[in-house]
Design a protein around this motif. Structure first.
Motif, PDB file in Angstrom:
ATOM      1  N   SER A  84       0.910  16.935  -1.706  1.00 26.08           N
ATOM      2  CA  SER A  84      -0.401  16.609  -2.280  1.00 26.08           C
ATOM      3  C   SER A  84      -0.349  16.657  -3.799  1.00 26.08           C
TER       4      SER A  84
ATOM      5  N   SER B 164      -6.367  14.112   0.616  1.00 21.60           N
ATOM      6  CA  SER B 164      -5.568  14.287  -0.585  1.00 21.60           C
ATOM      7  C   SER B 164      -5.077  12.921  -1.078  1.00 21.60           C
TER       8      SER B 164
ATOM      9  N   LYS C 209      -3.178   5.068   1.416  1.00 15.43           N
ATOM     10  CA  LYS C 209      -2.300   6.220   1.671  1.00 15.43           C
ATOM     11  C   LYS C 209      -1.229   5.939   2.712  1.00 15.43           C
TER      12      LYS C 209
ATOM     13  N   ASN D 261      -2.431  11.436  -2.116  1.00 16.45           N
ATOM     14  CA  ASN D 261      -0.987  11.168  -2.111  1.00 16.45           C
ATOM     15  C   ASN D 261      -0.680  10.097  -1.071  1.00 16.45           C
TER      16      ASN D 261
ATOM     17  N   ARG E  12      -2.083   6.232   5.806  1.00 15.54           N
ATOM     18  CA  ARG E  12      -2.428   7.365   6.672  1.00 15.54           C
ATOM     19  C   ARG E  12      -2.631   6.896   8.113  1.00 15.54           C
TER      20      ARG E  12
END
Ligand code: AMP
Ligand code: MG
Length: 353
Positions: free
Chosen positions: A156, A148, A61, A150, A63
């Protein structure tokens, strides 16, 4: 980044084929990553008890490491080993809203790897109701960490194609189980204080929470932009989120004025050679004359707006607009969650008329 061979598996969302569920569950048991549908949005799952598996989620991701993950379970019994103990508040919430789109923050137990909680002493847990999510988690026999599915910062995913667009070649498997129902991420409530605090609005509304618990506070980050120096209670709150490539501007106020202002702004940008998108509702779509007017749903049916919001934001990107004017939405009920996501998509760029 190493390119993975992403397997795409179509599973019936009403009656999941158990052989396919077993096949996907094995990927999770082998510490791989599987994107799957839930009733909120698509999640990217991995074995929550294995640090390397969880690391793959962050990596795929992009993230930030200080944004903790939600752990998904398929049976209430699994909660005990993940948390230090449950309170009356937790029991009330679980019996009212689980399985369903509610995430509960509790004190964590020792088995939770640090990478999941970003070093916090609390853990976020959810028991989803979607039949594919439930049967997959159950078949894996594991608690499943799943944010999520994405790329970090993007809206999302509410259909498998969104996941494919963002994560093909970055995850081991993507399950296509059709469109998600709610369309916005779960409601997040922190139960570690005397009075519970809503950290993120979602499918379960503040009104529903107060009906069950009485007093519930709303964290300031839900409705307002937090300045860079404050440390938010929910680390995810500080990031730009849900943002399409184009700049989003929310216009709010008197309905007639909103329409006039958006049309005026459209003309202005058009004359500068920009490609303009307007996000309307069904009731007003015919009143705008931008290059691309997309209705996000019917005002009379706010659930439809929640379900379509992320898809509509992604559509504007596909159309290649430079700027998106979004008509503001009613903030009652699920409207609080819709407005929260829209505010973030716009980076709190709001024009009041
Ligand atoms: P996502 O799964 O991508 O929808 O994001 C999960 C959300 O839950 C983020 O906003 C996180 O900051 C929040 N979250 C996860 N764990 C915790 C926790 N222990 N305390 C507070 N917020 C959390
Ligand atoms: Mg997310």
């Amino acid at each position: 980044m190493r390119v993975l061979k992403t397997e795409i598996l179509r599973i019936n969302p009403v009656q999941p084929e158990m052989d396919k569920i077993e096949y996907a569950a094995k990927v999770l048991r082998d510490n791989g990553t599987v994107a799957f549908p839930t009733e909120t949005v698509y999640g990217l799952g991995a074995n929550a008890l294995n640090e390397q598996a969880v690391h793959k989620i962050f990596h795929a991701k992009g993230r930030p490491a200080d944004n903790p993950l939600i752990i998904h379970i398929s049976d209430l019994i699994e909660l005990d080993k993940l948390v230090a103990g449950t309170t009356e508040t937790v029991q009330k919430l679980a019996s009212a809203f689980w399985p369903g789109p509610l995430t509960i923050i509790m004190k964590k137990s020792d088995i939770i790897p640090k990478i999941i909680t970003a070093g916090l002493d609390t853990v976020a847990v959810r028991f989803p109701s979607h039949s594919v999510a439930r049967s997959l988690i159950k078949a894996s026999g594991l608690p499943i960490a799943a944010p999520s599915a994405n790329s970090s910062g993007k809206p999302s995913p509410t259909i498998a194609q969104h996941v494919i667009d963002d994560l093909l070649g970055k995850v081991d498997m993507i399950i296509d189980g059709g469109p998600t129902e709610v369309g916005l991420e779960s409601t997040v409530i922190d139960t570690t204080d005397e009075i519970p605090v809503l950290l993120r609005p979602g499918g379960i509304t503040i009104e529903q929470l107060r009906n069950v618990l009485g007093e519930v506070h709303v964290d300031t980050a839900v409705t307002r932009e937090i300045d860079k120096s404050t440390i938010p209670r929910s680390p995810g709150m500080k990031y730009t989120h849900y943002a399409p490539n184009a700049q989003v501007i929310i216009i709010e106020g008197n309905r007639q004025k909103v329409i006039e202002t958006i049309n005026q702004m459209t003309e202005e940008k058009r004359s500068q050679g920009m490609k303009v998108g307007v996000m309307s509702v069904d009731e007003t779509a015919s009143l705008y004359h931008a290059h691309h007017v997309l209705s996000v749903g019917s005002e009379g049916n706010p659930q439809s707006i929640a379900a379509n919001l992320f898809h509509t934001l992604r559509k504007f990107d596909e159309l290649g607009v430079d700027i998106i004017y979004a008509q503001s939405v009613n903030e009652q009920g699920i409207g609080m969650a819709i407005r929260n996501r829209l505010n973030k998509a716009a980076g709190y760029n709001i024009v009041r008329v």
